[in-house]
Scaffold this motif. Structure first.
Motif, PDB file in Angstrom:
ATOM      1  N   TYR A   1      -7.113   6.142   1.927  1.00 15.42           N
ATOM      2  CA  TYR A   1      -6.560   7.340   2.573  1.00 15.42           C
ATOM      3  C   TYR A   1      -6.336   8.452   1.555  1.00 15.42           C
ATOM      4  CZ  TYR A   1      -3.683  10.227   5.628  1.00 15.42           C
ATOM      5  OH  TYR A   1      -3.190  11.266   6.379  1.00 15.42           O
ATOM      6  N   ALA A   2      -5.974   8.087   0.327  1.00 13.01           N
ATOM      7  CA  ALA A   2      -5.809   9.084  -0.739  1.00 13.01           C
ATOM      8  C   ALA A   2      -7.131   9.806  -1.013  1.00 13.01           C
ATOM      9  CB  ALA A   2      -5.296   8.419  -2.012  1.00 13.01           C
TER      10      ALA A   2
ATOM     11  N   SER B   1       2.817   2.389  -1.242  1.00 11.44           N
ATOM     12  CA  SER B   1       1.864   1.283  -1.312  1.00 11.44           C
ATOM     13  C   SER B   1       0.480   1.864  -1.579  1.00 11.44           C
ATOM     14  CB  SER B   1       1.854   0.490  -0.002  1.00 11.44           C
ATOM     15  OG  SER B   1       3.120  -0.087   0.234  1.00 11.44           O
ATOM     16  N   ALA B   2      -0.208   1.330  -2.581  1.00  7.67           N
ATOM     17  CA  ALA B   2      -1.473   1.921  -3.036  1.00  7.67           C
ATOM     18  C   ALA B   2      -2.509   1.964  -1.916  1.00  7.67           C
ATOM     19  CB  ALA B   2      -2.003   1.127  -4.221  1.00  7.67           C
TER      20      ALA B   2
ATOM     21  N   GLY C   1      -4.421  -1.504  -2.177  1.00 12.02           N
ATOM     22  CA  GLY C   1      -4.967  -1.837  -3.489  1.00 12.02           C
ATOM     23  C   GLY C   1      -6.480  -1.860  -3.458  1.00 12.02           C
ATOM     24  N   SER C   2      -7.035  -2.955  -3.962  1.00 13.51           N
ATOM     25  CA  SER C   2      -8.500  -3.091  -4.005  1.00 13.51           C
ATOM     26  C   SER C   2      -9.050  -3.833  -2.791  1.00 13.51           C
ATOM     27  CB  SER C   2      -8.919  -3.823  -5.292  1.00 13.51           C
ATOM     28  OG  SER C   2      -8.323  -5.113  -5.349  1.00 13.51           O
TER      29      SER C   2
ATOM     30  N   MET D   1     -15.073   5.581  -0.566  1.00 10.13           N
ATOM     31  CA  MET D   1     -13.736   5.021  -0.396  1.00 10.13           C
ATOM     32  C   MET D   1     -12.972   5.695   0.740  1.00 10.13           C
ATOM     33  SD  MET D   1     -10.810   4.525  -3.340  1.00 10.13           S
ATOM     34  CE  MET D   1     -12.001   3.710  -4.419  1.00 10.13           C
ATOM     35  N   SER D   2     -13.304   6.963   1.012  1.00  4.74           N
ATOM     36  CA  SER D   2     -12.594   7.685   2.072  1.00  4.74           C
ATOM     37  C   SER D   2     -12.868   7.102   3.458  1.00  4.74           C
ATOM     38  CB  SER D   2     -12.968   9.175   2.037  1.00  4.74           C
ATOM     39  OG  SER D   2     -14.314   9.369   2.438  1.00  4.74           O
TER      40      SER D   2
END
Length: 304
Positions: free
Chosen positions: A276-277, A271-272, A56-57, A49-50
């Motif tokens: 980046y998280a 904003s989800a 979102g998704s 995911m990074s």
């Protein structure tokens, strides 16, 4: 015929060994599967995911763009700076304080040692949220700390423990030191009780003073434990979240924002931006690996 007879015991022992191996695996297989599902699989997914961006998704692969974004993200730099301030100030203070207290509590002449050990260790088993809320009220503008300082005439006006950027950091440092000093103290105390008393007796006979015994005997013999607590404290500080979230909420003006809280904000407050998280999360992993390696090298550990 004698050779044929010797093959059977060998085969029998191999079968027993295989059976024992499968029996052992049957006991731990469920645990291994659960650890993979709930630990390693999420870590792998977060790594994948990074390299993705989107809201979102709705994510798509964008290569190293998230990692390049880290160096231009002022909020991330602020969070890293704040976290390293906690790390460089709080961890050495906590390690030294825990070491000093453990030496005092290891004195055979001290009375009520069990009470003092329990009292100092107790904070680390309290609820993170509960104790953070207590500290928030204690260090409020009209809280108990300011009230006592005013009555003792140590200050002329209430200190902004939570509203001032400098004092807010001090409040967080006090809170995490209060909670985790007893945890590290237990490791040192256990190690001290395994040191042969005759070593100190021989040192006293040779005329060594208490400080010289401490730096010449205690510290070198506790070196592996000091290294261990330094690394675990470093990891814990880099992941600091609960105290900041509940006491200052990262304020005032992001003065106490930590990396973990920034990850929370990216995921749930702004904003989800899960991609980046996840990148910011892996920046913590990289920092932990580098700092742990550095600590091993500074300590001179050959396994580092």
């Amino acid at each position: 015929m004698k050779g044929v007879g010797e093959v059977k015991p060998v085969r029998s022992s191999l079968n027993i060994r295989r059976r024992n191996i499968w029996t052992g695996w049957s006991f731990i297989l469920l645990s291994v599967v659960m650890i993979f599902i709930f630990y390693f699989y999420p870590m792998l997914q977060a790594l994948i995911m990074s390299f993705q961006t989107g809201t979102g998704s709705n994510l798509e692969f964008t290569g190293l763009s998230n990692y390049q974004r880290l160096f231009d993200d002022n909020m991330f730099i602020t969070a890293v700076t704040n976290t390293f301030i906690y790390l460089l100030v709080q961890v050495p203070v906590m390690i030294l304080l825990a070491l000093f207290i453990s030496v005092l509590l290891n004195d055979s002449k001290l009375k009520f040692k069990g009470f003092f050990r329990t009292a100092i260790f107790l904070p680390c088993v309290t609820s993170l949220v509960a104790y953070s809320v207590v500290f928030k009220y204690l260090f409020a503008g009209d809280g108990l700390v300011n009230t006592l300082l005013l009555k003792l005439q140590l200050i002329d006006a209430p200190i902004g423990w939570i509203t001032d950027p400098f004092w807010a950091k001090i409040t967080i440092i006090i809170a995490i030191t209060w909670r985790w000093t007893g945890y590290n103290m237990i490791f040192y105390l256990s190690a001290l009780q395994n040191i042969d008393v005759s070593i100190y007796e021989a040192a006293r006979i040779d005329g060594a003073s208490a400080p010289r015994q401490f730096f010449g005997i205690t510290v070198p013999l506790l070196k592996p434990i000091i290294l261990f607590t330094s690394i675990t404290s470093t990891i814990g500080t880099l992941q600091l979240f609960d105290e900041v979230m509940n006491i200052t909420k990262g304020g005032p003006g992001n003065a106490t924002l930590t990396i973990s809280q920034y990850i929370y904000n990216l995921s749930f407050k702004y904003s989800a931006d899960f991609g980046y998280a996840a990148t910011v999360s892996y920046s913590i992993v990289i920092m932990i690996v580098l700092l742990s390696f550095l600590q091993f090298k500074v300590a001179g550990d050959k396994n580092g």
